[in-house]
Design a protein around this motif. Structure first.
Motif, PDB file in Angstrom:
ATOM      1  N   ASP A  19       0.838  -1.196   0.000  1.00 55.05           N
ATOM      2  CA  ASP A  19       0.000   0.000   0.000  1.00 55.05           C
ATOM      3  C   ASP A  19       0.871   1.242   0.000  1.00 55.05           C
ATOM      4  OD1 ASP A  19      -2.570  -1.245   0.142  1.00 55.05           O
ATOM      5  OD2 ASP A  19      -2.172  -1.691   2.247  1.00 55.05           O
ATOM      6  N   ILE A  20       0.343   2.303  -0.599  1.00 54.59           N
ATOM      7  CA  ILE A  20       0.994   3.617  -0.558  1.00 54.59           C
ATOM      8  C   ILE A  20       0.009   4.585   0.080  1.00 54.59           C
ATOM      9  CG2 ILE A  20       1.973   5.493  -1.914  1.00 54.59           C
ATOM     10  CD1 ILE A  20       2.661   3.450  -4.050  1.00 54.59           C
ATOM     11  N   HIS A  21       0.426   5.209   1.165  1.00 47.73           N
ATOM     12  CA  HIS A  21      -0.428   6.155   1.885  1.00 47.73           C
ATOM     13  C   HIS A  21       0.035   7.580   1.576  1.00 47.73           C
ATOM     14  CE1 HIS A  21      -2.054   2.772   4.184  1.00 47.73           C
ATOM     15  NE2 HIS A  21      -0.806   2.361   4.346  1.00 47.73           N
ATOM     16  N   ILE A  22      -0.889   8.393   1.107  1.00 49.39           N
ATOM     17  CA  ILE A  22      -0.579   9.777   0.745  1.00 49.39           C
ATOM     18  C   ILE A  22      -1.417  10.709   1.604  1.00 49.39           C
ATOM     19  CG2 ILE A  22      -0.730  11.503  -1.089  1.00 49.39           C
ATOM     20  CD1 ILE A  22      -0.185   9.349  -3.101  1.00 49.39           C
ATOM     21  N   MET A  23      -0.749  11.681   2.196  1.00 52.57           N
ATOM     22  CA  MET A  23      -1.427  12.715   2.976  1.00 52.57           C
ATOM     23  C   MET A  23      -1.142  14.052   2.313  1.00 52.57           C
ATOM     24  SD  MET A  23      -0.893  13.859   6.972  1.00 52.57           S
ATOM     25  CE  MET A  23       0.777  14.453   6.680  1.00 52.57           C
ATOM     26  N   GLY A  24      -2.179  14.853   2.104  1.00 49.87           N
ATOM     27  CA  GLY A  24      -1.969  16.125   1.450  1.00 49.87           C
ATOM     28  C   GLY A  24      -3.007  17.154   1.823  1.00 49.87           C
ATOM     29  N   LYS A  25      -2.708  18.381   1.520  1.00 51.33           N
ATOM     30  CA  LYS A  25      -3.647  19.470   1.746  1.00 51.33           C
ATOM     31  C   LYS A  25      -4.803  19.348   0.760  1.00 51.33           C
ATOM     32  CE  LYS A  25      -3.865  24.518   1.990  1.00 51.33           C
ATOM     33  NZ  LYS A  25      -3.111  25.786   1.841  1.00 51.33           N
TER      34      LYS A  25
ATOM     35  N   ASP B 124       1.833   7.246 -10.548  1.00 46.16           N
ATOM     36  CA  ASP B 124       2.429   6.136 -11.286  1.00 46.16           C
ATOM     37  C   ASP B 124       3.583   5.601 -10.448  1.00 46.16           C
ATOM     38  OD1 ASP B 124       3.111   4.273 -13.164  1.00 46.16           O
ATOM     39  OD2 ASP B 124       4.140   5.675 -14.499  1.00 46.16           O
ATOM     40  N   ALA B 125       3.664   4.287 -10.302  1.00 47.74           N
ATOM     41  CA  ALA B 125       4.712   3.657  -9.507  1.00 47.74           C
ATOM     42  C   ALA B 125       5.897   3.306 -10.392  1.00 47.74           C
ATOM     43  CB  ALA B 125       4.173   2.406  -8.832  1.00 47.74           C
ATOM     44  N   TYR B 126       7.092   3.426  -9.812  1.00 50.83           N
ATOM     45  CA  TYR B 126       8.332   3.062 -10.495  1.00 50.83           C
ATOM     46  C   TYR B 126       9.027   1.964  -9.693  1.00 50.83           C
ATOM     47  CZ  TYR B 126       8.141   6.815 -13.906  1.00 50.83           C
ATOM     48  OH  TYR B 126       7.788   7.609 -14.955  1.00 50.83           O
ATOM     49  N   VAL B 127       9.245   0.807 -10.322  1.00 53.16           N
ATOM     50  CA  VAL B 127       9.935  -0.309  -9.688  1.00 53.16           C
ATOM     51  C   VAL B 127      11.268  -0.517 -10.394  1.00 53.16           C
ATOM     52  CG1 VAL B 127       9.866  -2.772  -9.163  1.00 53.16           C
ATOM     53  CG2 VAL B 127       7.788  -1.401  -8.988  1.00 53.16           C
ATOM     54  N   ASN B 128      12.342  -0.487  -9.612  1.00 52.70           N
ATOM     55  CA  ASN B 128      13.696  -0.596 -10.168  1.00 52.70           C
ATOM     56  C   ASN B 128      13.939   0.472 -11.241  1.00 52.70           C
ATOM     57  OD1 ASN B 128      14.106  -2.818  -8.492  1.00 52.70           O
ATOM     58  ND2 ASN B 128      13.585  -4.296 -10.085  1.00 52.70           N
ATOM     59  N   GLY B 129      13.346   1.656 -11.028  1.00 50.46           N
ATOM     60  CA  GLY B 129      13.546   2.786 -11.927  1.00 50.46           C
ATOM     61  C   GLY B 129      12.707   2.781 -13.180  1.00 50.46           C
ATOM     62  N   THR B 130      11.798   1.779 -13.344  1.00 56.07           N
ATOM     63  CA  THR B 130      10.985   1.666 -14.546  1.00 56.07           C
ATOM     64  C   THR B 130       9.515   1.862 -14.213  1.00 56.07           C
ATOM     65  OG1 THR B 130      12.564   0.110 -15.528  1.00 56.07           O
ATOM     66  CG2 THR B 130      10.359   0.174 -16.479  1.00 56.07           C
ATOM     67  N   SER B 131       8.816   2.639 -15.042  1.00 60.34           N
ATOM     68  CA  SER B 131       7.396   2.888 -14.819  1.00 60.34           C
ATOM     69  C   SER B 131       6.593   1.599 -14.938  1.00 60.34           C
ATOM     70  CB  SER B 131       6.877   3.907 -15.840  1.00 60.34           C
ATOM     71  OG  SER B 131       5.459   3.984 -15.788  1.00 60.34           O
ATOM     72  N   THR B 132       5.616   1.437 -14.051  1.00 58.78           N
ATOM     73  CA  THR B 132       4.707   0.290 -14.119  1.00 58.78           C
ATOM     74  C   THR B 132       3.437   0.630 -14.892  1.00 58.78           C
ATOM     75  OG1 THR B 132       3.622   0.894 -12.040  1.00 58.78           O
ATOM     76  CG2 THR B 132       5.536  -0.574 -11.899  1.00 58.78           C
ATOM     77  N   ALA B 133       3.356   1.873 -15.421  1.00 57.31           N
ATOM     78  CA  ALA B 133       2.165   2.331 -16.159  1.00 57.31           C
ATOM     79  C   ALA B 133       0.905   2.125 -15.328  1.00 57.31           C
ATOM     80  CB  ALA B 133       2.049   1.611 -17.507  1.00 57.31           C
TER      81      ALA B 133
ATOM     82  N   GLU C 136      -5.240   9.446   1.343  1.00 56.24           N
ATOM     83  CA  GLU C 136      -5.577   8.498   0.287  1.00 56.24           C
ATOM     84  C   GLU C 136      -4.656   7.290   0.406  1.00 56.24           C
ATOM     85  OE1 GLU C 136      -7.695   7.059  -3.006  1.00 56.24           O
ATOM     86  OE2 GLU C 136      -8.063   8.885  -1.845  1.00 56.24           O
ATOM     87  N   THR C 137      -5.225   6.111   0.305  1.00 53.02           N
ATOM     88  CA  THR C 137      -4.437   4.878   0.290  1.00 53.02           C
ATOM     89  C   THR C 137      -4.543   4.259  -1.090  1.00 53.02           C
ATOM     90  OG1 THR C 137      -4.811   4.460   2.641  1.00 53.02           O
ATOM     91  CG2 THR C 137      -4.131   2.590   1.289  1.00 53.02           C
ATOM     92  N   LEU C 138      -3.410   4.023  -1.719  1.00 56.25           N
ATOM     93  CA  LEU C 138      -3.368   3.470  -3.059  1.00 56.25           C
ATOM     94  C   LEU C 138      -2.945   2.007  -3.006  1.00 56.25           C
ATOM     95  CD1 LEU C 138      -1.598   6.407  -4.928  1.00 56.25           C
ATOM     96  CD2 LEU C 138      -4.028   6.091  -4.465  1.00 56.25           C
ATOM     97  N   HIS C 139      -3.682   1.162  -3.695  1.00 58.24           N
ATOM     98  CA  HIS C 139      -3.377  -0.263  -3.762  1.00 58.24           C
ATOM     99  C   HIS C 139      -2.849  -0.592  -5.154  1.00 58.24           C
ATOM    100  CE1 HIS C 139      -5.630  -0.846   0.004  1.00 58.24           C
ATOM    101  NE2 HIS C 139      -6.561  -0.073  -0.529  1.00 58.24           N
ATOM    102  N   PRO C 140      -1.666  -1.165  -5.260  1.00 55.71           N
ATOM    103  CA  PRO C 140      -1.157  -1.565  -6.580  1.00 55.71           C
ATOM    104  C   PRO C 140      -2.140  -2.511  -7.266  1.00 55.71           C
ATOM    105  CG  PRO C 140       0.566  -1.710  -4.929  1.00 55.71           C
ATOM    106  CD  PRO C 140      -0.710  -1.453  -4.189  1.00 55.71           C
ATOM    107  N   PRO C 141      -2.287  -2.425  -8.579  1.00 51.07           N
ATOM    108  CA  PRO C 141      -3.276  -3.241  -9.290  1.00 51.07           C
ATOM    109  C   PRO C 141      -3.056  -4.740  -9.122  1.00 51.07           C
ATOM    110  CG  PRO C 141      -1.783  -2.138 -10.819  1.00 51.07           C
ATOM    111  CD  PRO C 141      -1.554  -1.536  -9.482  1.00 51.07           C
ATOM    112  N   ASP C 142      -1.817  -5.167  -8.925  1.00 46.67           N
ATOM    113  CA  ASP C 142      -1.536  -6.592  -8.733  1.00 46.67           C
ATOM    114  C   ASP C 142      -1.457  -6.967  -7.256  1.00 46.67           C
ATOM    115  OD1 ASP C 142      -1.410  -6.981 -11.474  1.00 46.67           O
ATOM    116  OD2 ASP C 142       0.708  -6.457 -11.552  1.00 46.67           O
ATOM    117  N   GLY C 143      -1.870  -6.048  -6.376  1.00 52.23           N
ATOM    118  CA  GLY C 143      -1.828  -6.331  -4.947  1.00 52.23           C
ATOM    119  C   GLY C 143      -0.542  -5.938  -4.268  1.00 52.23           C
TER     120      GLY C 143
END
Length: 220
Positions: free
Chosen positions: A150-156, A165-174, A191-198
């Motif tokens: 999970d990725i948790h984002i806090m913002g105004k 968009d997530a980057y794994v090993n420097g490459t975009s996962t689209a 906001e909590t973001l869940h990667p599409p593959d879990g």
């Protein structure tokens, strides 16, 4: 062709722009603008900045001690021809390709704004499409594979949408996950973001955020 192009402030050679490569050594490129550069104090050239953009070398210099880089000289490295612009005080310049197309960005010396140079339009105050990208996080062990669930984002709270968009090993996962930060009961939204593959698995990972409409992002 792999040559290093640099501005020399005077001393061993006369003040100017030179190219250095392993085949031809050092070659002066700025004969056409040498009189102008010679008129500038060496201290004025200390604030100069430059970038390569579409086979051209863009050099921003302070001509006449104005306190900002008020002249932009452009060298076509293929033909050797120089041209110039005035009235665009530019204290930083950068050739950007992160959004799939090459753009030349400059920092306005007096307004503190970012400009798109060589765009063919005069659209001052129009927002620039851009994105923020984090560094690649390794959690202290860059050699070890790991998973992020999970990725948790806090913002105004803010109008419009944000695309992540997530980057794994420097490459975009689209990934292209779009969300909003304007539904919280207070001034801050989560906001909590869940990667599409879990999960995202790799040695390092990072995140890119883009706002629509373009604006300054306030997230943590």
């Amino acid at each position: 062709d792999g040559a290093i192009v640099f501005l020399h402030g005077g001393g061993a050679w006369r003040r100017g722009v030179y190219a250095l490569d392993q085949n031809n050594g050092i070659k002066e490129l700025s004969e056409a603008i040498t009189p102008t550069l010679e008129e500038s104090a060496s201290t004025s050239l200390q604030t100069a900045c430059a970038a390569f953009y579409k086979s051209s070398y863009w050099l921003c210099v302070d001509n006449g001690g104005s306190g900002d880089n008020n002249v932009i000289y452009v060298l076509n490295v293929r033909t050797g021809a120089w041209s110039y612009y005035t009235g665009i005080p530019c204290n930083s310049i950068y050739s950007d390709t992160r959004l799939g197309t090459q753009r030349l960005l400059g920092g306005h010396a007096t307004l503190g704004t970012i400009m798109v140079l060589d765009s063919g339009t005069d659209d001052n105050t129009v927002a620039i499409n851009f994105a923020w990208r984090s560094k690649q996080f390794s959690f202290g062990k860059p050699e070890a594979p790991k998973s992020v669930f999970d990725i948790h984002i806090m913002g105004k709270k803010q109008a419009g949408t944000i695309t992540a968009d997530a980057y794994v090993n420097g490459t975009s996962t689209a990934w292209a996950k779009t969300f909003i930060l304007n539904t919280g009961s207070n001034d801050v939204d989560f906001e909590t973001l869940h990667p599409p593959d879990g999960k995202m698995t790799g040695n390092t990972w990072g995140l890119e955020l883009a706002a629509n409409p373009p604006r300054a992002l306030t997230v943590h």
